[in-house]
Design a protein around this motif. Structure first.
Motif, short mmCIF file in Angstrom:
data_model
loop_
_atom_site.label_atom_id
_atom_site.label_comp_id
_atom_site.label_asym_id
_atom_site.label_seq_id
_atom_site.Cartn_x
_atom_site.Cartn_y
_atom_site.Cartn_z
N PHE A 56 -9.43 3.80 -1.67
CA PHE A 56 -8.40 2.78 -1.45
C PHE A 56 -9.01 1.40 -1.34
N HIS A 57 -8.25 0.45 -1.82
CA HIS A 57 -8.48 -0.96 -1.47
C HIS A 57 -7.29 -1.36 -0.61
N PHE A 58 -7.57 -1.60 0.67
CA PHE A 58 -6.49 -1.95 1.59
C PHE A 58 -6.17 -3.44 1.53
N ASN A 59 -4.90 -3.72 1.47
CA ASN A 59 -4.36 -5.08 1.58
C ASN A 59 -2.85 -4.90 1.59
N ASP A 60 -2.11 -5.98 1.50
CA ASP A 60 -0.66 -5.84 1.42
C ASP A 60 -0.11 -6.91 0.48
N ALA A 61 1.11 -6.73 0.03
CA ALA A 61 1.68 -7.61 -0.98
C ALA A 61 3.19 -7.56 -0.91
N LYS A 62 3.80 -8.68 -1.17
CA LYS A 62 5.26 -8.73 -1.28
C LYS A 62 5.68 -8.88 -2.73
N TYR A 63 4.88 -9.56 -3.53
CA TYR A 63 5.33 -9.92 -4.88
C TYR A 63 4.42 -9.33 -5.96
N GLY A 64 3.14 -9.69 -5.93
CA GLY A 64 2.22 -9.21 -6.95
C GLY A 64 0.96 -8.70 -6.26
N ASP A 65 -0.18 -9.10 -6.78
CA ASP A 65 -1.45 -8.71 -6.16
C ASP A 65 -1.78 -9.78 -5.12
N ASP A 66 -0.98 -9.82 -4.05
CA ASP A 66 -1.02 -10.96 -3.13
C ASP A 66 -2.23 -10.94 -2.20
N ASP A 67 -2.86 -9.78 -2.06
CA ASP A 67 -4.10 -9.66 -1.26
C ASP A 67 -3.94 -10.14 0.17
N LEU A 68 -2.79 -9.86 0.76
CA LEU A 68 -2.56 -10.22 2.16
C LEU A 68 -3.18 -9.16 3.09
N THR A 69 -3.19 -9.47 4.35
CA THR A 69 -3.71 -8.55 5.36
C THR A 69 -2.98 -7.20 5.30
N PRO A 128 -10.92 10.06 1.43
CA PRO A 128 -11.32 9.23 0.29
C PRO A 128 -12.09 8.02 0.82
N SER A 129 -12.61 7.24 -0.09
CA SER A 129 -13.40 6.06 0.26
C SER A 129 -12.44 4.93 0.64
N TYR A 130 -12.62 4.36 1.84
CA TYR A 130 -11.73 3.29 2.30
C TYR A 130 -12.42 1.95 2.22
N MET A 131 -11.77 0.98 1.61
CA MET A 131 -12.34 -0.36 1.55
C MET A 131 -11.25 -1.40 1.72
N ILE A 132 -11.59 -2.49 2.36
CA ILE A 132 -10.66 -3.62 2.47
C ILE A 132 -10.86 -4.51 1.25
N ASP A 133 -9.77 -4.97 0.66
CA ASP A 133 -9.87 -5.94 -0.43
C ASP A 133 -8.77 -6.96 -0.25
N GLN A 134 -9.08 -8.02 0.44
CA GLN A 134 -8.09 -9.03 0.79
C GLN A 134 -8.59 -10.43 0.43
#
Lengths: 427, 427, 427, 427
Positions: free
Chosen positions: B277-290, B319-325
């Motif tokens: 996983f690449h953890f982040n959050d998004a409302k619209y596209g690839d927003d890369d929010l927290t 699985p492999s966990y990673m942050i991507d923000q």
């Protein structure tokens, strides 16, 4: 380097096919009770402005892949725009971005532009980026900022843009704000709106009385949770609170998925606040692709609303038309030539809709025939008609072919050496 | 600069409230037949990697607003990651981007990292940008390119990234490609896929036998019409054609509107190809929010799928966990601290779902009670539990408060002077 | 009631204009190095099946507004389909829905159909509704149901549909399931998938060896949180697990916002599992509008993928084509006539793409010219070509005009009295 | 059948756990400087109306799966609503749909309702379906129709709904129109708007002076190309043109993908035209799921805007709250009990946001802490607080458990025999 001779030479190669196509189109249109010559004239009158930032290769946050022979300054950009003007007969105006393309001496620039047959359209201010030497940062917004000194700086920048524009002969200011929030809680949604409204009022107040203010909305990016001027509803509320010469600018890529953009256009016409357009196309977000490249039918339907409203007087005059694209993988001049051709064709299709028939089918709820009446116009091959309009203005039957034949890009590539030019990002 | 003493001092301020909250949570969970200590242990075992590119302020194509004291090189980035590790007990691994953070001497870097308690996670290659000195351009793609020499260069770059990673102790390569098209017709959709498939095979072939290959999909940007590895279906087809150690990496922001991401996760588990996983959050596209900042319930539901699959053996291991923000408006270290806390809490909530009750309600189609069983866990205030896990690892009850109290940022801001650092864009 | 004479009479009215248009089109295509006669032949060979449920007026959950003279039984539906067949030369097959249109005596129906020149395409099963006399309810799903007796009933219904189809001469079964969940927690996402997979295997097992199984995916509705067969990835996983003669059916309205459907088609071709299409169009959800009415360019791009894959052998034969629309505000027969014309034109446009030129521009990354090569074909007015294909088959230049002139609807309106007919909802 | 004794019996089973949870929550809130008793009081004052059409099982166009013991008439519906009222202390009002639930004798119905402690909220008109005996059809719209006699009939129906409502003690009319078009060209977009505007004016004119008119927008369905009242911008334009007592009603499922609904709420507050809400939730379209079941954080953020605006006086009073859901797979009464509990909890969370701290962080652009201030409230387990509010009103700690224990559904299932009841579709 693009001379009447270059254009003639190119046109000769396409002349026979064009004559055949035009003759058949002429017959088709007359068969439908339309006047082909009148349409050619209206297409020839279609004017769209080129933005100063679309002459260089654009990019995304993931990178940019520059092309050869990109213009290094605003003068070279005007030179490139004049190529588009000559080949298409449209695009005789350029929309300037302040500060990306701010001239040292506006009056001098205006003269040079006049010599190239280019004038200045709406100026665009920029408070979504920090500039060197700026006192305060726009990291947390400009017009929406909680700190009055930041808002004051942002308003002052807009007044400066008006000054530059006035010296260049512009008559309108376009304001697009990146203001918003990335996270719930970051801003107070109502207060942020109120501060934007108040700053717009300040700018409007200081604007010359013959200027118009265009407010451009966009749903997201750079703000990813909430954007102050996010939709046409917010834009309209702001325009009405700002003043009579404030109106809404519709960028074709600034809509959430599935929005019926032609109906947004219709609503703004009804509200009397449709100010202008930024032409481009998009599949996902603010993709800034070539106008009509993804949703050509939507582009036609938008022009259909405009043609209809101009015909029945709901629109007193054409709104302001401008291209706003990011040319990441195409030669910027070629992309503009392609775009103008496409806009001329879309406009032509809207002009050949048989409005009486359409009105009749709508009135009697003959859904299928109403739809087919639009499709008849949309599916007509109007290429020869757009070419006829360009020929009438001294332009090319096939502008891209003429441009390639001219070897303009190769020539400027040699001339435009020196420090690598980094064009700004597209809006 | 973050010492056990700093952390103790901070924890003392929150101790009384934490004890009270934890005692009540302990009672609540026991009431439900759960074992709070076991959950604390599982939360303490949760490991997520930090990406090397998330320590500097991110930006959008419209600009970047740098913060103070940003790391200037990979060593300073590791230093910052070690702060996150100390305060949260997680994030002891860093995921390196090649070439943005390529070390001159990998072995030296590995030693320095070890001294800071930091190891190396998956390495990331980059063929979506051109680098200085590169022979061919990726303007028209890398693995999809029609020119075999470009594909060869792109494969070679990936082999180089593996070499660097191997020297650092990494065991996996993550490949995200920007390859695609901006316009219909630009690429041959099937052939582009086949070329990407073949290049992946070449990379896989050359990869050490104890390495894994993660294929990361994304629907759009930088390509705006078609992207080769656009969805989980394409990613799965490619992983299966590549080899057993190839699997799919799910970035939480890489989905079209309304996609049910937890079901995508479930499908990849069923297919045996959920890699990471690449953890982040998004409302619209690839927003890369927290992570969890926009759709916290979705984040819980994803962890719920993972907890469930780990419990019934469908997933042999995490699985492999990673942050991507992209930290555009927050201090990057603070944002990572907040993120790890949020992930620990989401994981805790997933662990306290009463699975037997849920299974019973599902089996008997008691829709309301099945839903409420998930909600019971989701609405439990597990903050004290996440804090307990961090305390067990020597971390802070409130990591952000402890970080602010430490004045780490102020201190490095003084030290990190010199040439302005421009961090690369977020993925 | 539609006789060669009726058609001739109508064609005479359009003959002159058609001759002129065709002559010019012929010239245009030859100018591009294409063979117009060959294209007419390929368009004439285009066959699309009509669904038995599209002959009555459709509706939404908010209501239905019936039209006059709707068919009251499957025989009258075949009668209406035969009108479409005569006027367009296509639509000589009908796709039956079981149990909505289940015949009492399949052999008798087959004979009657043959007399009208109509044959039977894929049969469609229905386990998304409860039928009178059914033992178990599908309220909580059919193939996904936790209760094995419900799954058994659903499988048995499919086997019955196969039996009926076999008696009628069908050679394929299309399965669309509404199975899914409205709320998180309602179903176990992995187990629901596994149960669907196992039921598909049971159906496949019992299917005659010369039959094909089409699996149709849809993202949502009637399930609003998670749907088991929600996307092409799930559909492909299932087809591969089911068997060689199982493949994926693409309904043009069954995609989340912004999905690149032509690329989905390309992927399924690559995977060797593209089974067929349900033609319709949509702006928002599964809107079931007339094919090409909202996104005509997308329809062309889909046909372009098919033409390309048939040309290079990636597709051994045409997939199965079927119309699946809901005619809420148009006369159903007129809507089908309009649809077939539109499909014939879209297919014609795909056939006149200059593939060598396109390949050359793709190979050399001449993005603009590659795009323009597609646009050249798309913007060609191929109406006269589609009409030529219909004429060759004894059909009408303008099928809707011929239909209206025939007064067929008025005549059947008088005949079809009696108990009000309530047609089933569209899929 | 639900008596104080039933409720007491149920509450006794949960009392010990509730006391412990409440005591801890009380401590937590006081720690934050909040007054738990005041919050309980505000939650107890929260009133939401139940719609008459949500007491029966809903469905989709693909079918409906009825449950047992569904109410057969408006009296039995009121009986069911009174169960929700007793168990939750809220939902003492019912919103009537005309003609689905039109009473023969409104005065009699009002008395019976009063005896059950139920009053009447806004009435809803229906011009999106044809009713038996109606002169003209709404197939092509009602207020937008080109035929003035259809518009007149639609206006008359609304006046009739007002008459019925006045007799029942209602003080508001909610108008939702299905009016729009399925195909480009079908309607004239501007004229359709103008006709709707004029009909609204006619209804407003005839409305009693103490009544409010709520205009409800929806982007699509049943119209799939363009809908007249499609978005909040159109709704606001219409409300402003209609009159002071006309305002906008926000249905939580009536938004295109990715719309920031809490910002829409904020805009309507600023415009002074926020009239009311239809609570439900949605993942894809107008899914009509249980409020907060898909996007619980969004529901909180909406309540946060309301709490904030009530606190600073921007909202003079609470807007009108109504539930509008389709209970397809849950027992309708249970679903309403769950919904009211969820709304009470969401409202409680909004009330415990520390507004001073939030304002401070917003003012100083401390993005992370501003976000965390909202999250602190959102992640608080307020279940015990909502239960305390219900207890204060004589309701249940766990309404669904109390309902199940009462065996109400089993009892009415026996009583409610006879002709199968077919409830109308959800809005």
């Amino acid at each position: 380097m693009i001379t009447p001779d270059t254009i003639d030479a190119s046109n000769r190669a396409f002349d026979e096919a064009w004559r055949s196509d035009y003759a058949h189109l002429d017959e088709q249109l007359r068969r439908r009770g339309l006047d082909p010559d009148a349409v050619v004239e209206q297409v020839a009158a279609f004017e769209v402005a080129a933005p100063s930032w679309a002459l260089g290769t654009g990019g995304t946050r993931f990178g940019r892949f520059p092309g050869r022979g990109e213009p290094r300054d605003i003068f070279e950009k005007m030179q490139d725009v004049s190529v588009v003007r000559r080949l298409t007969g449209s695009a005789s105006r350029i929309s300037l971005h302040i500060p990306w393309d701010e001239p040292d001496d506006p009056r001098d620039l205006r003269e040079q532009a006049a010599a190239l047959g280019v004038a200045f359209d709406a100026v665009n201010s920029n408070t979504f980026q920090d500039q060197a030497g700026q006192t305060s940062s726009y990291k947390f917004g400009s017009f929406q900022h909680t700190d009055p000194s930041v808002r004051k700086q942002a308003v002052a920048h807009n007044l400066h843009a008006i000054d530059v524009g006035a010296a260049l002969g512009s008559k309108a200011l376009t304001i697009w704000l990146g203001d918003g929030a990335n996270y719930p809680g970051q801003t107070h949604l109502r207060k942020a709106y109120e501060r934007v409204r108040d700053c717009l009022a300040d700018v409007y107040e200081a604007m010359p009385s013959d200027w118009n203010l265009f407010i451009e909305h966009k749903p997201f990016e750079p703000a990813f949770y909430a954007t102050v001027v996010s939709d046409w509803g917010s834009s309209l509320m702001l325009a009405r609170e700002t003043g009579e010469r404030a109106s809404c600018l519709v960028d074709l890529g600034h809509h959430l998925p599935n929005v019926n953009v032609e109906q947004v256009v219709a609503r703004l016409i009804t509200a009397g606040r449709l100010g202008g357009f930024h032409f481009n196309d998009a599949k996902y977000g603010d993709d800034d692709l070539t106008a009509g490249s993804i949703k050509p039918y939507q582009l036609f339907l938008i022009f259909n609303e405009l043609a209809d409203a101009l015909a029945d007087g709901a629109l007193p005059a054409s709104p302001s038309y401008m291209i706003d694209q990011s040319h990441n993988v195409k030669d910027p001049i070629e992309a503009l030539l392609q775009t103008v051709d496409r806009l001329q064709k879309s406009w032509a299709r809207a002009l050949i809709v048989r409005r009486d028939a359409l009105a009749h089918y709508q009135e009697t709820n003959d859904v299928l025939m109403a739809e087919e009446t639009l499709r008849e116009a949309y599916e007509t091959d109007v290429g020869a008609l757009a070419a006829a309009a360009r020929k009438r203005l001294g332009g090319a039957i096939d502008p891209v072919a003429a441009f390639r034949a001219s070897r303009y890009r190769e020539q400027v590539s040699e001339a435009r050496t020196g420090a690598a030019y980094v064009p700004p990002q597209s809006l």
